[in-house]
Design an enzyme around this catalytic site. Sequence first.
Site, mmCIF file in Angstrom:
data_model
loop_
_atom_site.group_PDB
_atom_site.id
_atom_site.type_symbol
_atom_site.label_atom_id
_atom_site.label_comp_id
_atom_site.label_asym_id
_atom_site.label_seq_id
_atom_site.Cartn_x
_atom_site.Cartn_y
_atom_site.Cartn_z
ATOM 1 N N GLU A 1 -0.751 9.921 0.016
ATOM 2 C CA GLU A 1 -1.327 8.906 -0.847
ATOM 3 C C GLU A 1 -2.098 7.884 -0.020
ATOM 4 O O GLU A 1 -1.889 7.728 1.178
ATOM 5 C CB GLU A 1 -0.221 8.192 -1.633
ATOM 6 C CG GLU A 1 0.451 9.065 -2.684
ATOM 7 C CD GLU A 1 1.290 8.249 -3.652
ATOM 8 O OE1 GLU A 1 1.010 8.316 -4.854
ATOM 9 O OE2 GLU A 1 2.226 7.560 -3.196
ATOM 10 N N ASN B 1 1.650 -3.319 -7.550
ATOM 11 C CA ASN B 1 1.896 -2.451 -6.404
ATOM 12 C C ASN B 1 0.646 -2.352 -5.517
ATOM 13 O O ASN B 1 0.149 -3.398 -5.092
ATOM 14 C CB ASN B 1 2.520 -1.105 -6.774
ATOM 15 C CG ASN B 1 1.749 -0.232 -7.723
ATOM 16 O OD1 ASN B 1 1.666 -0.514 -8.916
ATOM 17 N ND2 ASN B 1 1.211 0.863 -7.229
ATOM 18 N N ASP B 2 0.103 -1.200 -5.246
ATOM 19 C CA ASP B 2 -0.884 -1.002 -4.183
ATOM 20 C C ASP B 2 -2.037 -2.015 -4.172
ATOM 21 O O ASP B 2 -2.637 -2.285 -5.214
ATOM 22 C CB ASP B 2 -1.541 0.379 -4.317
ATOM 23 C CG ASP B 2 -0.556 1.516 -4.367
ATOM 24 O OD1 ASP B 2 0.652 1.267 -4.309
ATOM 25 O OD2 ASP B 2 -1.011 2.667 -4.483
ATOM 26 N N ASP C 1 -6.694 8.142 -5.099
ATOM 27 C CA ASP C 1 -6.827 7.023 -4.160
ATOM 28 C C ASP C 1 -8.056 7.148 -3.260
ATOM 29 O O ASP C 1 -7.959 7.205 -2.035
ATOM 30 C CB ASP C 1 -5.568 6.894 -3.291
ATOM 31 C CG ASP C 1 -4.280 6.928 -4.089
ATOM 32 O OD1 ASP C 1 -4.321 6.550 -5.268
ATOM 33 O OD2 ASP C 1 -3.234 7.329 -3.541
#
Length: 498
Positions: free
Chosen positions: A224, A44-45, A171
């Site tokens: 986020e 993901n990220d 984050d």
Amino acid sequence: MAQHKTHSEQLARANQAVTDTKHAQKDASYRLHYHFMAPTGWLNDPNGLIQYNGIYHLFYQFNPYSYDWGPMHWGHATSTDLVHWKHQPVALAPSEPYEYDEKKSEMGCFSGSAVMNGDIMTLFYTGHLEGHDPKEVQAIATSTDGIHFTKHPANPIINGSPEGISDEFRDPKVWKHGELWYMVVGTAVGGAGAIALYKSSNLIDWEYAGIAAKSDGTQGNMWECPDLFPLGDKYVLITSPMNTDRGKSTVMVGSMDYDKGIFIPESQREIDYGIDFYAAQTFKDAKGRRILIAWMDFPFTEFPSKTDKWSGAMTIPRELSLGKDGYVRSQPVPELTALRDKHTHFDKQILSEDETYPLYTDQLLQHSYELTCKWTLPKHKDHGKAGLHLRRSTDGSERITVSYDLATNEIIVDTTHAGELSHKAVNKARLLHKNDEVTFHIFVDTCSVEVFVNDGEAVLSTRIYPDLASNGIALYTEGIEAATACMDIWNLKSAEIS
């Protein structure tokens, strides 16, 4: 009681899992040809985007043990051109008491960023452990070779969120301004998304400087993956707001007051209006460009690729700029032209009202291509649509529709008929300006479409899973006569990620 495993032991275990399973992905359905994917498992990220000594580094959220989300590691890849990537060993694995519990799945080294401190590459990340108090802390790991990372003995460098701020606290994005380092952390205050600001002189000792920006009540209840950076003569804040109908990748343009520690927004849009775009992160490269990469999927959706035991991909890299109107533009990096192969040019095509004009049947084009198309629209018309059908089946029943709607001044990417496996969605982006020409710059891959409009005025990214035999292209009009001034299509070679 099981013996605690060191970071090096956890890394060895993760890397062995990659070695044991990556061969199974070679012939998997829908593997992308020129987008970055993990060698196996879940991605993901994007994290820690940075360039140093001519090498681009892409770190990312990674589960090497499953194609489902799980204990988060940092995968790692490097490139010299933003196009061809080389997989590196896993950079971070959960191993410390603030991020690891073998009995829990919701744990790990969550998203963050990277900076160079002299010759030392420093990764900032969130240690997450559900049920722990605090649940989320900020930590660092350092490297002298950009490949092997050691967690710092001072960790966690920020041991939980300040009083009055949510324990959703993650984050970290770090940058240097003047003589000080700054960090923003995604969080919430009173049920509204926010970013907490910190400052430091040495990257180890951090002073809380307050809330730098906060939702107005309509921008989500948690922010986020915040990213705050200068662009042109302004500052830009990108966030991924949770639980909002207004968008998934908000970009605000404004100013930064370092004395007061606040970001003052002046405008807001989406950096990408597609349904499959999240957790964007940027970095400044050696050429002075602000480059963006994002996760080309979205949380809480089902991924058909799980059938072949893999999940997740990155968008193509994009260069950001600030338009004269004060809004951010996003365009593909020019390095992508290295992938261009067979080229086909079409001269002016005039379409009558409600016409469909096939350019390719599904037997004549590969899945991966780049397309540019300029539409000339009738003046003094206030309704009708013009656009293209992509990944079209022979009978036209399966297709992805990309169009401009004169009535609403919107670009529409419609995946309603994109196949049984595709998420059915109508993605829309209202243009900032209305004129008689609309230019599409489109990148299609095995299971993705990225549409750039009018030199990056609007972008829409979405994942698609049509039948692999559906590969036609057609121009179409609805309710108007229109013409394509010109059109070019390039087959794109594989990026050969190794």
